[in-house]
Design a protein around this motif. Structure first.
Motif, PDB file in Angstrom:
ATOM      1  N   ASP A 165       0.825  -1.274  -0.061  1.00 20.60           N
ATOM      2  CA  ASP A 165      -0.001   0.274   0.014  1.00 20.60           C
ATOM      3  C   ASP A 165       0.822   1.283   0.020  1.00 20.60           C
ATOM      4  OD1 ASP A 165       1.116  -0.231   2.419  1.00 20.60           O
ATOM      5  OD2 ASP A 165      -1.039   0.028   3.604  1.00 20.60           O
ATOM      6  N   GLY A 166       1.886   1.200  -0.455  1.00 17.77           N
ATOM      7  CA  GLY A 166       2.698   2.309  -0.523  1.00 17.77           C
ATOM      8  C   GLY A 166       4.351   2.109  -0.650  1.00 17.77           C
ATOM      9  N   VAL A 167       5.199   3.128  -0.374  1.00 22.11           N
ATOM     10  CA  VAL A 167       6.800   2.973  -0.223  1.00 22.11           C
ATOM     11  C   VAL A 167       6.894   2.937   1.299  1.00 22.11           C
ATOM     12  CG1 VAL A 167       8.697   4.063  -0.891  1.00 22.11           C
ATOM     13  CG2 VAL A 167       6.693   4.180  -2.322  1.00 22.11           C
ATOM     14  N   TYR A 168       7.706   1.875   1.670  1.00 23.02           N
ATOM     15  CA  TYR A 168       8.369   1.935   3.102  1.00 23.02           C
ATOM     16  C   TYR A 168       9.769   2.240   2.997  1.00 23.02           C
ATOM     17  CZ  TYR A 168       3.727   0.028   4.582  1.00 23.02           C
ATOM     18  OH  TYR A 168       2.314  -0.176   4.791  1.00 23.02           O
ATOM     19  N   ASP A 169      10.237   2.430   4.320  1.00 13.01           N
ATOM     20  CA  ASP A 169      11.881   2.594   4.395  1.00 13.01           C
ATOM     21  C   ASP A 169      12.579   1.332   4.467  1.00 13.01           C
ATOM     22  OD1 ASP A 169      11.085   1.855   6.925  1.00 13.01           O
ATOM     23  OD2 ASP A 169      11.747   3.615   8.120  1.00 13.01           O
ATOM     24  N   SER A 170      11.724   0.221   4.412  1.00 13.06           N
ATOM     25  CA  SER A 170      12.220  -1.256   4.684  1.00 13.06           C
ATOM     26  C   SER A 170      11.238  -1.963   4.201  1.00 13.06           C
ATOM     27  CB  SER A 170      13.032  -1.510   5.790  1.00 13.06           C
ATOM     28  OG  SER A 170      12.039  -1.511   6.980  1.00 13.06           O
ATOM     29  N   LYS A 174       9.222  -7.853   5.947  1.00 12.78           N
ATOM     30  CA  LYS A 174      10.469  -8.578   6.561  1.00 12.78           C
ATOM     31  C   LYS A 174      10.483  -7.849   7.926  1.00 12.78           C
ATOM     32  CE  LYS A 174      13.086 -10.222   2.624  1.00 12.78           C
ATOM     33  NZ  LYS A 174      14.370  -9.857   1.821  1.00 12.78           N
ATOM     34  N   ASN A 175      10.013  -6.651   7.898  1.00 16.80           N
ATOM     35  CA  ASN A 175      10.218  -5.645   8.912  1.00 16.80           C
ATOM     36  C   ASN A 175       9.000  -5.121   9.646  1.00 16.80           C
ATOM     37  OD1 ASN A 175      10.951  -3.719  11.061  1.00 16.80           O
ATOM     38  ND2 ASN A 175      11.951  -2.461   9.528  1.00 16.80           N
ATOM     39  N   PRO A 176       8.203  -5.669  10.461  1.00 17.26           N
ATOM     40  CA  PRO A 176       6.791  -5.187  10.769  1.00 17.26           C
ATOM     41  C   PRO A 176       7.063  -3.734  11.352  1.00 17.26           C
ATOM     42  CG  PRO A 176       7.309  -7.456  12.040  1.00 17.26           C
ATOM     43  CD  PRO A 176       8.665  -6.933  11.278  1.00 17.26           C
ATOM     44  N   SER A 177       8.020  -3.329  11.758  1.00 20.59           N
ATOM     45  CA  SER A 177       7.979  -1.803  12.143  1.00 20.59           C
ATOM     46  C   SER A 177       8.366  -0.808  11.171  1.00 20.59           C
ATOM     47  CB  SER A 177       8.972  -1.418  13.293  1.00 20.59           C
ATOM     48  OG  SER A 177      10.248  -1.931  13.183  1.00 20.59           O
ATOM     49  N   ALA A 178       8.307  -1.098   9.693  1.00 20.79           N
ATOM     50  CA  ALA A 178       8.928  -0.541   8.584  1.00 20.79           C
ATOM     51  C   ALA A 178       8.075   0.693   8.568  1.00 20.79           C
ATOM     52  CB  ALA A 178       8.592  -1.227   7.377  1.00 20.79           C
ATOM     53  N   LYS A 179       8.533   1.746   8.302  1.00 19.32           N
ATOM     54  CA  LYS A 179       7.448   3.105   8.041  1.00 19.32           C
ATOM     55  C   LYS A 179       7.110   3.457   6.647  1.00 19.32           C
ATOM     56  CE  LYS A 179       7.986   8.237   8.485  1.00 19.32           C
ATOM     57  NZ  LYS A 179       9.041   9.140   8.602  1.00 19.32           N
ATOM     58  N   ARG A 180       5.794   3.641   6.663  1.00 18.26           N
ATOM     59  CA  ARG A 180       5.363   4.118   5.223  1.00 18.26           C
ATOM     60  C   ARG A 180       5.360   5.636   5.093  1.00 18.26           C
ATOM     61  NH1 ARG A 180       0.884   5.784   2.986  1.00 18.26           N
ATOM     62  NH2 ARG A 180      -0.129   5.943   4.836  1.00 18.26           N
ATOM     63  N   PHE A 181       5.856   6.021   3.781  1.00 20.18           N
ATOM     64  CA  PHE A 181       5.864   7.580   3.512  1.00 20.18           C
ATOM     65  C   PHE A 181       4.572   7.850   2.940  1.00 20.18           C
ATOM     66  CE2 PHE A 181      10.376   5.812   2.998  1.00 20.18           C
ATOM     67  CZ  PHE A 181      11.075   6.756   3.789  1.00 20.18           C
ATOM     68  N   ASP A 182       4.157   9.072   3.396  1.00 19.67           N
ATOM     69  CA  ASP A 182       2.948   9.619   2.544  1.00 19.67           C
ATOM     70  C   ASP A 182       3.564  10.344   1.089  1.00 19.67           C
ATOM     71  OD1 ASP A 182       0.994   8.813   4.217  1.00 19.67           O
ATOM     72  OD2 ASP A 182       1.160  10.836   5.491  1.00 19.67           O
ATOM     73  N   THR A 183       4.663  11.092   1.330  1.00 21.98           N
ATOM     74  CA  THR A 183       5.373  11.509  -0.038  1.00 21.98           C
ATOM     75  C   THR A 183       6.732  11.082   0.472  1.00 21.98           C
ATOM     76  OG1 THR A 183       5.774  13.780   1.243  1.00 21.98           O
ATOM     77  CG2 THR A 183       3.597  13.447  -0.109  1.00 21.98           C
ATOM     78  N   VAL A 184       7.325  10.968  -0.752  1.00 22.53           N
ATOM     79  CA  VAL A 184       9.017  10.903  -0.698  1.00 22.53           C
ATOM     80  C   VAL A 184       9.493  11.430  -2.105  1.00 22.53           C
ATOM     81  CG1 VAL A 184       8.774   8.625  -1.654  1.00 22.53           C
ATOM     82  CG2 VAL A 184      10.613   8.914  -0.300  1.00 22.53           C
ATOM     83  N   THR A 185      10.676  11.970  -1.832  1.00 27.35           N
ATOM     84  CA  THR A 185      11.234  12.621  -3.358  1.00 27.35           C
ATOM     85  C   THR A 185      11.881  11.606  -4.122  1.00 27.35           C
ATOM     86  OG1 THR A 185      13.541  12.945  -2.406  1.00 27.35           O
ATOM     87  CG2 THR A 185      11.922  14.762  -1.900  1.00 27.35           C
ATOM     88  N   TYR A 186      11.737  11.999  -5.520  1.00 27.48           N
ATOM     89  CA  TYR A 186      12.569  10.951  -6.334  1.00 27.48           C
ATOM     90  C   TYR A 186      14.015  10.573  -5.999  1.00 27.48           C
ATOM     91  CZ  TYR A 186       9.026  12.755  -9.555  1.00 27.48           C
ATOM     92  OH  TYR A 186       7.984  13.192 -10.199  1.00 27.48           O
ATOM     93  N   ASP A 187      14.727  11.604  -5.344  1.00 31.04           N
ATOM     94  CA  ASP A 187      16.215  11.527  -5.100  1.00 31.04           C
ATOM     95  C   ASP A 187      16.369  10.500  -3.794  1.00 31.04           C
ATOM     96  OD1 ASP A 187      16.934  13.273  -6.945  1.00 31.04           O
ATOM     97  OD2 ASP A 187      17.008  14.981  -5.941  1.00 31.04           O
ATOM     98  N   LYS A 188      15.406  10.626  -2.842  1.00 33.24           N
ATOM     99  CA  LYS A 188      15.502   9.799  -1.962  1.00 33.24           C
ATOM    100  C   LYS A 188      15.260   8.379  -2.207  1.00 33.24           C
ATOM    101  CE  LYS A 188      13.820   8.879   3.084  1.00 33.24           C
ATOM    102  NZ  LYS A 188      15.141   8.846   3.436  1.00 33.24           N
ATOM    103  N   VAL A 189      14.281   8.406  -2.902  1.00 42.36           N
ATOM    104  CA  VAL A 189      13.878   6.811  -3.554  1.00 42.36           C
ATOM    105  C   VAL A 189      15.359   6.284  -4.190  1.00 42.36           C
ATOM    106  CG1 VAL A 189      12.820   5.416  -5.283  1.00 42.36           C
ATOM    107  CG2 VAL A 189      11.625   7.105  -3.930  1.00 42.36           C
TER     108      VAL A 189
END
Length: 239
Positions: A165-170, A174-189
């Motif tokens: 349901d989106g882009v996560y930091d991990s 595999k990681n139940p505590s992964a954080k989902r981003f509402d917005t994220v920049t191209y460069d960070k991706v």
């Protein structure tokens, strides 16, 4: 945060989504459910084009990993995307939605060649256009094909319908505590290798100012919610 109102979008679906609950191939009943989602979006006045992967039938990278020639394996994967495009076309037309398939590998018995101006006319006349066979060359993924077609067709957004349901930091699987981003920049991706799409696709969207909207297509009605700015999603955009 509301998603801006779009006039023309490209919806990118992975081939695996077409499997439904199966382990392989195409589930016609689930393809029909996806087609209903596309029809509902189109009925709002949106101009819609699609790119569908081929991983439910054959994945070039997997074939190459098992010793096949990479270029040959990629061409096989492109043919798989044509099969998926024809399946989606059949489902959409059963719902009364005029649809055209355009393939980057010419096969005029079953679909049109990719011709940008013709595709634009189709969209302007209310037809759905499904782009198949990637970019028509090996070593490029269907993500890159989707980004290329979105740029060519001057789409307002590239919607990536996945099983997440989106882009996560991990990896959330595999990681139940992964954080989902509402917005994220191209460069960070790109810098953090967040696995939204392959790097060339993300860079192409960045260079052309096309936001990438990542959402779960498996949740019924979610495409319409995302288009209204209400569904769970991540928007990849400039800073």
């Amino acid at each position: 945060m509301a998603t801006p109102r779009y006039k023309r979008v490209l919806l990118k679906l992975s081939g695996e989504v077409l499997m439904g609950g199966q382990q392989f191939g195409i589930d016609p009943s689930f393809v029909m459910e996806l087609a209903k989602e596309v029809k509902a979006a189109k009925d709002t006045g949106l101009e819609v084009c699609l790119v569908i992967g081929g991983g439910n039938i054959f994945r070039g990278m997997a074939g190459a990993a098992q010793g096949m020639d990479r270029a040959q394996a990629d061409y096989m994967g492109m043919l798989a995307t044509v099969m998926n495009a024809l399946a989606m076309q059949s489902a959409l037309e059963q719902l009364g939605v005029a649809t055209r398939v355009q393939s980057a590998i010419e096969m005029d018995k079953v679909c049109e060649p990719v011709i940008r101006r013709r595709a634009e006319r189709h969209l302007e006349k209310g037809r759905v256009v499904i782009f198949a066979a990637g970019v028509g060359a090996p070593y490029f993924t269907t993500d890159s094909g989707a980004a290329l077609r979105a740029a060519e067709m001057k789409c307002d957004a590239l919607l990536k319908g996945t099983s997440v349901d989106g882009v996560y930091d991990s990896d959330p699987k595999k990681n139940p505590s992964a954080k989902r981003f509402d917005t994220v920049t191209y460069d960070k991706v790109l810098a953090d290798n967040l696995k939204v799409m392959d790097a060339s696709a993300v860079a192409l969207c960045r260079d052309n100012g096309i936001p990438i909207v990542v959402f779960s297509i498996r949740e019924q009605g979610n495409l319409a919610k995302v288009l209204e700015g209400q569904g769970v999603q991540t928007i990849v955009q400039g800073s």
